[in-house]
Write a protein that holds these residues in place. Structure first.
Motif, short mmCIF file in Angstrom:
data_model
loop_
_atom_site.label_atom_id
_atom_site.label_comp_id
_atom_site.label_asym_id
_atom_site.label_seq_id
_atom_site.Cartn_x
_atom_site.Cartn_y
_atom_site.Cartn_z
N ARG A 1 -2.14 -21.33 -41.40
CA ARG A 1 -1.41 -20.54 -40.40
C ARG A 1 -0.53 -19.49 -41.08
O ARG A 1 -0.48 -18.33 -40.66
CB ARG A 1 -0.55 -21.47 -39.53
CG ARG A 1 0.42 -20.78 -38.57
CD ARG A 1 -0.26 -20.02 -37.45
NE ARG A 1 -1.04 -20.89 -36.61
CZ ARG A 1 -0.55 -21.64 -35.61
NH1 ARG A 1 0.74 -21.61 -35.32
NH2 ARG A 1 -1.35 -22.39 -34.88
N LEU A 2 0.16 -19.89 -42.15
CA LEU A 2 1.05 -18.97 -42.85
C LEU A 2 0.28 -17.78 -43.41
O LEU A 2 0.70 -16.63 -43.27
CB LEU A 2 1.79 -19.71 -43.96
CG LEU A 2 2.76 -18.91 -44.81
CD1 LEU A 2 3.84 -18.27 -43.94
CD2 LEU A 2 3.39 -19.80 -45.88
N ALA A 3 -0.86 -18.04 -44.04
CA ALA A 3 -1.67 -16.95 -44.60
C ALA A 3 -2.16 -16.02 -43.49
O ALA A 3 -2.21 -14.79 -43.68
CB ALA A 3 -2.85 -17.54 -45.38
N TRP A 4 -2.50 -16.59 -42.36
CA TRP A 4 -2.99 -15.77 -41.24
C TRP A 4 -1.88 -14.89 -40.69
O TRP A 4 -2.10 -13.70 -40.42
CB TRP A 4 -3.54 -16.71 -40.17
CG TRP A 4 -4.10 -16.03 -38.96
CD1 TRP A 4 -5.21 -15.24 -38.89
CD2 TRP A 4 -3.55 -16.08 -37.63
NE1 TRP A 4 -5.40 -14.80 -37.60
CE2 TRP A 4 -4.40 -15.30 -36.81
CE3 TRP A 4 -2.45 -16.72 -37.07
CZ2 TRP A 4 -4.17 -15.15 -35.45
CZ3 TRP A 4 -2.22 -16.56 -35.70
CH2 TRP A 4 -3.07 -15.78 -34.92
N ILE A 5 -0.66 -15.44 -40.55
CA ILE A 5 0.47 -14.65 -40.06
C ILE A 5 0.79 -13.52 -41.05
O ILE A 5 1.06 -12.38 -40.64
CB ILE A 5 1.70 -15.53 -39.84
CG1 ILE A 5 1.46 -16.54 -38.71
CG2 ILE A 5 2.94 -14.69 -39.55
CD1 ILE A 5 1.31 -15.92 -37.36
N LYS A 6 0.76 -13.83 -42.34
CA LYS A 6 0.98 -12.78 -43.34
C LYS A 6 -0.04 -11.66 -43.17
O LYS A 6 0.30 -10.47 -43.26
CB LYS A 6 0.87 -13.37 -44.74
CG LYS A 6 2.02 -14.26 -45.16
CD LYS A 6 1.77 -14.77 -46.58
CE LYS A 6 2.85 -15.74 -47.03
NZ LYS A 6 2.57 -16.27 -48.39
N GLY A 7 -1.28 -12.03 -42.93
CA GLY A 7 -2.31 -11.02 -42.73
C GLY A 7 -2.07 -10.17 -41.51
O GLY A 7 -2.25 -8.94 -41.54
N LEU A 8 -1.65 -10.79 -40.41
CA LEU A 8 -1.36 -10.03 -39.20
C LEU A 8 -0.22 -9.05 -39.44
O LEU A 8 -0.28 -7.88 -39.01
CB LEU A 8 -0.99 -10.98 -38.05
CG LEU A 8 -2.12 -11.76 -37.39
CD1 LEU A 8 -1.55 -12.71 -36.34
CD2 LEU A 8 -3.14 -10.82 -36.75
N LEU A 9 0.84 -9.51 -40.12
CA LEU A 9 1.98 -8.61 -40.35
C LEU A 9 1.62 -7.50 -41.33
O LEU A 9 2.12 -6.37 -41.21
CB LEU A 9 3.18 -9.42 -40.83
CG LEU A 9 3.83 -10.30 -39.75
CD1 LEU A 9 4.97 -11.13 -40.34
CD2 LEU A 9 4.35 -9.45 -38.59
N ALA A 10 0.77 -7.80 -42.30
CA ALA A 10 0.32 -6.73 -43.21
C ALA A 10 -0.46 -5.68 -42.42
O ALA A 10 -0.29 -4.46 -42.64
CB ALA A 10 -0.54 -7.32 -44.32
N THR A 11 -1.31 -6.13 -41.49
CA THR A 11 -2.04 -5.19 -40.65
C THR A 11 -1.09 -4.39 -39.77
O THR A 11 -1.26 -3.18 -39.58
CB THR A 11 -3.06 -5.95 -39.78
OG1 THR A 11 -4.00 -6.61 -40.62
CG2 THR A 11 -3.80 -5.00 -38.85
N ARG A 12 -0.08 -5.06 -39.25
CA ARG A 12 0.90 -4.35 -38.43
C ARG A 12 1.54 -3.21 -39.22
O ARG A 12 1.63 -2.08 -38.74
CB ARG A 12 1.99 -5.32 -37.95
CG ARG A 12 3.08 -4.63 -37.14
CD ARG A 12 4.21 -5.56 -36.74
NE ARG A 12 5.17 -4.84 -35.92
CZ ARG A 12 5.13 -4.69 -34.61
NH1 ARG A 12 4.13 -5.23 -33.93
NH2 ARG A 12 6.04 -4.00 -33.95
N HIS A 13 1.98 -3.50 -40.44
CA HIS A 13 2.70 -2.50 -41.22
C HIS A 13 1.82 -1.32 -41.61
O HIS A 13 2.29 -0.18 -41.63
CB HIS A 13 3.30 -3.14 -42.46
CG HIS A 13 4.36 -4.16 -42.15
ND1 HIS A 13 5.34 -3.96 -41.22
CD2 HIS A 13 4.57 -5.42 -42.63
CE1 HIS A 13 6.12 -5.02 -41.12
NE2 HIS A 13 5.67 -5.93 -41.96
N THR A 14 0.57 -1.59 -41.92
CA THR A 14 -0.30 -0.50 -42.38
C THR A 14 -0.98 0.26 -41.25
O THR A 14 -1.15 1.47 -41.33
CB THR A 14 -1.39 -1.05 -43.33
OG1 THR A 14 -2.16 -2.05 -42.66
CG2 THR A 14 -0.76 -1.64 -44.58
N ALA A 15 -1.36 -0.45 -40.17
CA ALA A 15 -2.19 0.18 -39.15
C ALA A 15 -1.47 0.43 -37.83
O ALA A 15 -1.86 1.33 -37.08
CB ALA A 15 -3.43 -0.69 -38.89
#
Length: 614
Positions: A515-529
């Motif tokens: 879950r933690l890795a998935w949330i990190k991925g979502l937030l990384a996508t938020r910041h870039t896209a």
């Protein structure tokens, strides 16, 4: 003042001067006041070193200067009846709320990140935490040790629940009585400054939750010498309302806001339950406060953010970022999503059981769901004002927070109430939507640890608080039986506080790590896209399909378009999706849902698909 030192000068409290310390107190209800300089290592063994009669200077003000006082000096005020009270503007209370105050040199701390200017509002991703239970140590220093976790997670702002000095050994935050003093259980003023400084060095903003609608039930002595501070004719859930028609009262709160923003370098404030503030003045206290804050930082280049909690769903205080109040917590959004995920329809959730997906469409495109409609939960009273013309970023969305967990009888998190796939869909919707999202501590790894209401008042308040809390739940399903209510955790028990401490030891368990890795991925996508698109973004369409299907589209003046397609239900969405996104998919849950969408197949249960359209 050195460029790495920050202080806020106030017309009250203890002020360091070349000739000693000047003490100021607004006490219009007494005929004399003496400031006592004391010494001792416990509140029960204090020796008076000097007593200085204070001089009445008009309009209820008393002042005195103590030449032998300086940083570290303990002091208190003695009233004509012999009662000794702390300074209501105390910067530190080493012996809790009933003990003496301590003189603090506000300019002693040298800031390492003194050139920090903050971040623009549209970059905000909030992480709310309780200082006493975020770590096992429950201190500012221990929070600082976890900042790298938050940076790695991808949040941009830490929001501290209230730190104002409260009575007893622990408190969930909303019973502070000395609003300028960080509670000594969390650390010293410099410990709090070191935490904020360390966050700024890592690019993190820090927000503080402040309570300006009431004081806690123990340790507030203002009524003994400043009764005009309160308006007995106006009642709130906590007693007589604070009388904001009086200049000294208004200044007390305005200076408190400026104090936290200037002396502690907080990047923003969250104002608790402002619907409970009673003010009929020509210039409402919130309007004056926002104006004073904006004037204070004007021209500095510094980003300072002001956020409201307002159950009235009133938009009149909101505006463009940096002008008035930047945003407001959106309870409507939470309540709709909570009902969709859990099926709960009692209490205030009763307002959202009818057509919840239509309500979600309104919340995503216009901000509030209730914009003047009658509320069944409020016996038909209307609630809210139109919000479609307010900037999208003026609404802070969340699916969990301290209120929605701590106000439950057993402090249940959403992870204990809804299926994992449903929670993941809600998180995917929350974290990529073009509005400031908020996570509650531990939500990033799916913590199931409760966050319970916990306080530590004196013995005379304990049974009334126990009884009052348990009686609150009598009308809720499962609590009509007194035996069931008796199982509600005792807020005064150490176990209740201990069970609320965040379960960091579970973070590396396989499911939590995933879950933690998935949330990190979502937030990384938020910041870039997503974040670069947000300025100027406006909703341009929302279309329903099937029972729980919804498609929403946003566009900004540059032509960038963001779209989400969802099925927030336990059954596949059979109906055709009205216009599948034409651009690249940014994120999708469950895995493979985007393929089903592309092929025109029914959307799986608990689907959320984000895409940028060309």
């Amino acid at each position: 003042m050195s460029p790495d030192r920050f202080t806020h000068d106030m017309p009250f409290g203890a002020r360091l001067r070349p000739d000693g310390v000047q003490f100021g107190l607004w006490a219009p209800g007494v005929s004399a006041v003496t400031v006592e300089v004391v010494t001792g290592d416990s509140p029960h063994a204090l020796e008076v070193l000097a007593a200085h009669p204070m001089t009445a200077t008009g309009n209820g003000w008393w002042r005195a200067t103590a030449a032998q006082a300086g940083p570290g000096t303990l002091y208190r005020f003695r009233l004509p009846d012999g009662l000794v009270v702390p300074d209501p503007a105390s910067r530190f209370q080493p012996f809790d709320v009933h003990g003496p105050s301590q003189v603090v040199d506000p300019g002693a701390y040298a800031w390492q990140a003194a050139d920090w200017q903050g971040r623009p509002w549209h970059e905000t991703v909030l992480y709310e935490l309780h200082p006493g239970t975020f770590t096992s140590d429950g201190s500012f220093a221990a929070i600082a040790e976890r900042l790298d976790h938050l940076v790695d997670l991808g949040v941009t702002a830490v929001e501290l629940m209230p730190v104002a000095d409260f009575p007893g050994r622990w408190n969930w935050g909303y019973d502070g009585v000395l609003l300028f003093a960080p509670d000594a259980r969390y650390g010293t003023p410099d410990d709090l400054k070191r935490l904020i400084d360390a966050a700024h060095a890592r690019g993190l903003m820090v927000f503080l939750d402040v309570v300006y609608n009431h004081f806690g039930p123990e340790g507030n002595y203002l009524h003994t010498y400043a009764k005009p501070f309160f308006d007995e004719a106006q009642h709130t859930p906590w007693g007589a309302a604070i009388d904001f028609s009086r200049r000294p009262v208004r200044d007390f709160y305005i200076h408190n806001a400026l104090f936290w923003l200037e002396e502690y370098r907080f990047d923003g404030l969250r104002f608790d339950a402002v619907h409970a503030i009673e003010d009929q003045s020509a210039l409402h206290i919130l309007d004056e406060l926002a104006q004073r804050v904006r004037d204070h930082v004007a021209g500095s280049g510094r980003h300072v953010h002001l956020v409201l909690e307002n159950d009235d769903n009133a938009t009149r205080f909101l505006g463009e970022p940096g002008v008035r109040f930047d945003a407001q917590w959106n309870d409507d959004y939470h309540h709709i999503v909570h009902h969709l995920l859990t099926g709960e329809g009692h209490g205030y959730y009763a307002d959202y059981v009818d057509a919840p997906m239509d309500r979600l469409a309104r919340a995503l495109t216009e901000g509030f769901d209730y914009q003047g409609a009658p509320s069944p939960h409020r016996d038909g009273a209307t609630r809210g004002t139109p919000s479609a013309d307010v900037p999208l970023t003026a609404f802070v969305d969340f699916i969990q927070n301290h209120d929605q967990i701590g106000n439950r009888a057993f402090g249940d998190r959403l992870t204990a109430l809804a299926p994992p796939q449903a929670v993941e869909a809600a998180l995917a919707l929350l974290l990529l939507a073009p509005r400031p999202p908020l996570l509650f501590m531990g939500e990033e790894w799916g913590s199931r640890q409760p966050f319970l209401f916990h306080v530590d008042f004196g013995e005379d308040l304990r049974q009334p608080v126990r009884d009052g809390r348990r009686n609150e739940f009598a009308r809720f399903p499962g609590f009509s039986d007194p035996e069931a209510r008796a199982r509600i955790p005792d807020p005064f028990a150490a176990d209740t506080r201990d069970h609320s401490r965040l379960d960091w030891e579970t973070r590396d368990d396989p499911a939590a790590a995933t879950r933690l890795a998935w949330i990190k991925g979502l937030l990384a996508t938020r910041h870039t896209a997503v974040t670069p698109m947000i300025p100027g973004l406006r909703a341009v369409g929302a279309a329903r399909f099937a029972d729980r299907g919804l498609r929403v589209t946003w566009r900004n003046p540059a032509g960038s378009t963001l779209a989400v397609v969802m099925n927030l239900g336990p059954d596949p969405a059979e109906a055709p999706v009205p216009g599948a996104p034409t651009g690249p998919v940014l994120a999708a849950t469950p895995p493979g849902a985007e393929t089903a969408l592309a092929k025109g197949h029914p959307l799986p249960p608990w689907t959320v698909i984000w895409a940028r359209e060309m």
